[in-house]
Design a protein around this motif. Structure first.
Motif, PDB file in Angstrom:
ATOM      1  N   ALA A  68       0.851  -1.190   0.000  1.00  0.00           N
ATOM      2  CA  ALA A  68       0.000   0.000   0.000  1.00  0.00           C
ATOM      3  C   ALA A  68       0.889   1.243   0.000  1.00  0.00           C
ATOM      4  N   ALA A  69       0.268   2.408   0.122  1.00  0.00           N
ATOM      5  CA  ALA A  69       1.031   3.657   0.160  1.00  0.00           C
ATOM      6  C   ALA A  69       2.025   3.620   1.316  1.00  0.00           C
ATOM      7  N   GLY A  70       3.264   4.030   1.022  1.00  0.00           N
ATOM      8  CA  GLY A  70       4.289   4.054   2.053  1.00  0.00           C
ATOM      9  C   GLY A  70       4.883   2.706   2.375  1.00  0.00           C
ATOM     10  N   GLN A  71       4.603   1.699   1.552  1.00  0.00           N
ATOM     11  CA  GLN A  71       5.108   0.351   1.799  1.00  0.00           C
ATOM     12  C   GLN A  71       5.914  -0.155   0.608  1.00  0.00           C
ATOM     13  N   VAL A  72       6.739  -1.176   0.888  1.00  0.00           N
ATOM     14  CA  VAL A  72       7.465  -1.865  -0.174  1.00  0.00           C
ATOM     15  C   VAL A  72       7.296  -3.367   0.018  1.00  0.00           C
ATOM     16  N   ARG A  73       7.341  -4.090  -1.087  1.00  0.00           N
ATOM     17  CA  ARG A  73       7.373  -5.542  -1.003  1.00  0.00           C
ATOM     18  C   ARG A  73       8.788  -6.012  -1.309  1.00  0.00           C
ATOM     19  N   ILE A  74       9.300  -6.904  -0.459  1.00  0.00           N
ATOM     20  CA  ILE A  74      10.669  -7.389  -0.573  1.00  0.00           C
ATOM     21  C   ILE A  74      10.650  -8.867  -0.948  1.00  0.00           C
ATOM     22  N   LYS A  75      11.376  -9.203  -1.985  1.00  0.00           N
ATOM     23  CA  LYS A  75      11.638 -10.612  -2.296  1.00  0.00           C
ATOM     24  C   LYS A  75      12.746 -11.059  -1.347  1.00  0.00           C
ATOM     25  N   VAL A  76      12.418 -11.953  -0.445  1.00  0.00           N
ATOM     26  CA  VAL A  76      13.324 -12.304   0.645  1.00  0.00           C
ATOM     27  C   VAL A  76      14.487 -13.153   0.118  1.00  0.00           C
ATOM     28  N   ALA A  77      15.709 -12.701   0.397  1.00  0.00           N
ATOM     29  CA  ALA A  77      16.900 -13.493   0.107  1.00  0.00           C
ATOM     30  C   ALA A  77      17.359 -14.248   1.342  1.00  0.00           C
ATOM     31  N   ALA A  78      17.149 -13.648   2.519  1.00  0.00           N
ATOM     32  CA  ALA A  78      17.583 -14.257   3.774  1.00  0.00           C
ATOM     33  C   ALA A  78      16.828 -13.600   4.923  1.00  0.00           C
ATOM     34  N   ALA A  79      16.586 -14.386   5.973  1.00  0.00           N
ATOM     35  CA  ALA A  79      15.882 -13.871   7.146  1.00  0.00           C
ATOM     36  C   ALA A  79      16.423 -14.575   8.384  1.00  0.00           C
ATOM     37  N   ALA A  80      16.965 -13.793   9.319  1.00  0.00           N
ATOM     38  CA  ALA A  80      17.542 -14.375  10.532  1.00  0.00           C
ATOM     39  C   ALA A  80      16.444 -14.875  11.463  1.00  0.00           C
ATOM     40  N   VAL A  81      16.796 -15.884  12.271  1.00  0.00           N
ATOM     41  CA  VAL A  81      15.923 -16.390  13.322  1.00  0.00           C
ATOM     42  C   VAL A  81      16.432 -15.827  14.645  1.00  0.00           C
ATOM     43  N   ASN A  82      15.554 -15.170  15.392  1.00  0.00           N
ATOM     44  CA  ASN A  82      15.911 -14.520  16.640  1.00  0.00           C
ATOM     45  C   ASN A  82      15.163 -15.139  17.816  1.00  0.00           C
ATOM     46  N   PRO A  83      15.666 -14.942  19.038  1.00  0.00           N
ATOM     47  CA  PRO A  83      14.951 -15.476  20.208  1.00  0.00           C
ATOM     48  C   PRO A  83      13.497 -15.042  20.287  1.00  0.00           C
ATOM     49  N   VAL A  84      13.170 -13.838  19.811  1.00  0.00           N
ATOM     50  CA  VAL A  84      11.783 -13.396  19.861  1.00  0.00           C
ATOM     51  C   VAL A  84      10.895 -14.272  18.981  1.00  0.00           C
ATOM     52  N   ASP A  85      11.442 -14.832  17.904  1.00  0.00           N
ATOM     53  CA  ASP A  85      10.661 -15.732  17.053  1.00  0.00           C
ATOM     54  C   ASP A  85      10.299 -17.010  17.804  1.00  0.00           C
ATOM     55  N   VAL A  86      11.264 -17.545  18.541  1.00  0.00           N
ATOM     56  CA  VAL A  86      10.985 -18.716  19.366  1.00  0.00           C
ATOM     57  C   VAL A  86       9.953 -18.361  20.435  1.00  0.00           C
ATOM     58  N   PRO A 102       2.686   3.847  -3.515  1.00  0.00           N
ATOM     59  CA  PRO A 102       2.955   5.278  -3.653  1.00  0.00           C
ATOM     60  C   PRO A 102       3.685   5.822  -2.420  1.00  0.00           C
ATOM     61  N   ASP A 103       4.359   6.942  -2.601  1.00  0.00           N
ATOM     62  CA  ASP A 103       4.994   7.675  -1.498  1.00  0.00           C
ATOM     63  C   ASP A 103       6.124   6.895  -0.843  1.00  0.00           C
ATOM     64  N   THR A 104       6.957   6.260  -1.640  1.00  0.00           N
ATOM     65  CA  THR A 104       8.158   5.610  -1.113  1.00  0.00           C
ATOM     66  C   THR A 104       9.367   6.106  -1.879  1.00  0.00           C
ATOM     67  N   GLN A 105      10.519   6.109  -1.211  1.00  0.00           N
ATOM     68  CA  GLN A 105      11.755   6.593  -1.824  1.00  0.00           C
ATOM     69  C   GLN A 105      12.601   5.454  -2.382  1.00  0.00           C
ATOM     70  N   LEU A 106      12.184   4.222  -2.156  1.00  0.00           N
ATOM     71  CA  LEU A 106      12.929   3.066  -2.636  1.00  0.00           C
ATOM     72  C   LEU A 106      12.436   2.657  -4.020  1.00  0.00           C
ATOM     73  N   ASP A 107      13.303   1.995  -4.773  1.00  0.00           N
ATOM     74  CA  ASP A 107      12.970   1.587  -6.129  1.00  0.00           C
ATOM     75  C   ASP A 107      13.021   0.069  -6.261  1.00  0.00           C
ATOM     76  N   VAL A 108      12.230  -0.452  -7.206  1.00  0.00           N
ATOM     77  CA  VAL A 108      12.287  -1.876  -7.517  1.00  0.00           C
ATOM     78  C   VAL A 108      13.720  -2.234  -7.909  1.00  0.00           C
ATOM     79  N   GLY A 109      14.224  -3.295  -7.342  1.00  0.00           N
ATOM     80  CA  GLY A 109      15.587  -3.729  -7.601  1.00  0.00           C
ATOM     81  C   GLY A 109      16.584  -3.331  -6.540  1.00  0.00           C
ATOM     82  N   ASP A 110      16.217  -2.415  -5.630  1.00  0.00           N
ATOM     83  CA  ASP A 110      17.127  -2.016  -4.559  1.00  0.00           C
ATOM     84  C   ASP A 110      17.367  -3.179  -3.597  1.00  0.00           C
ATOM     85  N   ALA A 111      18.624  -3.405  -3.239  1.00  0.00           N
ATOM     86  CA  ALA A 111      18.955  -4.375  -2.186  1.00  0.00           C
ATOM     87  C   ALA A 111      18.757  -3.692  -0.835  1.00  0.00           C
TER      88      ALA A 111
END
Length: 307
Positions: free
Chosen positions: A26-44, A78-87
């Motif tokens: 939505a406005a002010g949001q980005v969708r990220i194709k996940v390459a990696a995601a850490a597991v943290n104690p809060v997840d457990v 809409p209303d985001t400063q990031l572009d498609v393809g940005d890491a």
């Protein structure tokens, strides 16, 4: 897409890998194709129902899992400063989301996202956000010159040692005996074995007590006993807040995502001031194995899921 969720809240063995729709930003949001995601104690903690038990969030049929992410911007609202393809890296700090970063795609508010550090592999960058932000926000809350960091070999504690030392503070690090070499490499001036009486051991180096403690191990009163009268105690996780003894200010820090502070962390990584630490990598479909490994303890660095 595939995503890891918790429904039964009875521990890591019950987390599920589901198929679900890809969400549009939505406005002010980005969708990220996940390459990696850490597991943290809060997840457990989410998977065991601990956050519900502590009253930090209400029960619900499904909890998304994962706070940290590194990947590539796939779509923008809409209303985001990031572009498609940005890491990028990002932190999903909302507790009640039904889908989070342990997935093939994740939608985040753009103000919880920053460009990824240059020259760093994305699976390494995925270990930076949550722990780095927690440590940065904790260190920014400190006063004085001498600092005790408990849990100094852990994700948050390790960053707290590096950041406090970068700010010129004298750092006393508490950790297990096999971690002394690690925490000294991170910058600790003095080491205290966590099996010792903490206040007595710390006061060998700071007889009047330290000015402040970053209590990453959530030691509580034992850590506060090492602080001088009128000092500061930063308690970096949920649970009961320690009492204010001897005029000590207690701040209970619950991390919040902030793109400006993420950018600050990225700059520090690029300048080799702070480090990223990957312990092991797992496939997304092996998330339950990674969660069980983290719950068993003794992990140095972060376990990282690769979709």
């Amino acid at each position: 897409m595939r995503a890891v969720v918790a429904r039964r809240l009875d521990g890591p063995e019950a987390i599920e890998l589901i198929e679900t729709d890809v969400t549009e930003p939505a406005a002010g949001q980005v969708r990220i194709k996940v390459a990696a995601a850490a597991v943290n104690p809060v997840d457990v903690a989410v998977s065991t129902g601990m956050l519900v038990e502590f009253g930090l969030t209400a029960p619900r049929p499904q909890f998304g899992l994962g706070w940290d992410v590194a990947g590539t911007v796939d779509a923008t609202g809409p209303d985001t400063q990031l572009d498609v393809g940005d890491a990028v890296i990002g932190v999903a700090d909302l507790l009640a989301q039904t889908l989070k970063t342990h997935a093939e795609y994740v939608v985040l508010n753009a103000d919880a996202v920053a460009r990824a550090p240059r020259g760093v592999e994305l699976h390494d960058a995925a270990t930076l956000g949550l722990n780095g932000l927690t440590a940065l926000q904790a260190v920014k809350a400190l006063d004085g010159q001498t600092v005790l960091v408990t849990g100094a070999a852990g994700g948050v504690g390790g960053y707290a040692v590096e950041l406090a030392k970068h700010l010129g503070k004298t750092v006393i690090a508490s950790a297990g005996p096999r971690d002394e070499e690690l925490v000294r490499r991170l910058g600790a001036d003095h080491f205290v074995d966590r099996s010792e009486d903490l206040a007595t051991a710390v006061r060998r180096f700071a007889p009047a007590g330290v000015d402040a403690v970053v209590d990453a191990a959530v030691v509580g009163i034992a850590a506060q006993e090492a602080v001088r009268n009128g000092g500061r105690h930063v308690h970096v996780q949920g649970g009961p807040r320690p009492p204010h003894l001897r005029g000590i200010t207690v701040e209970q820090l619950l991390v919040h995502a902030n793109s400006h502070e993420l950018e600050e962390l990225v700059s520090l990584v690029e300048a080799n001031v702070i480090s990223t630490r990957v312990a092991e990598t797992y496939r997304l479909e092996d998330a339950a194995i990674a969660y069980k490994r983290l719950a068993a303890g003794g992990v140095r660095g972060r376990l990282v899921l690769l979709p």
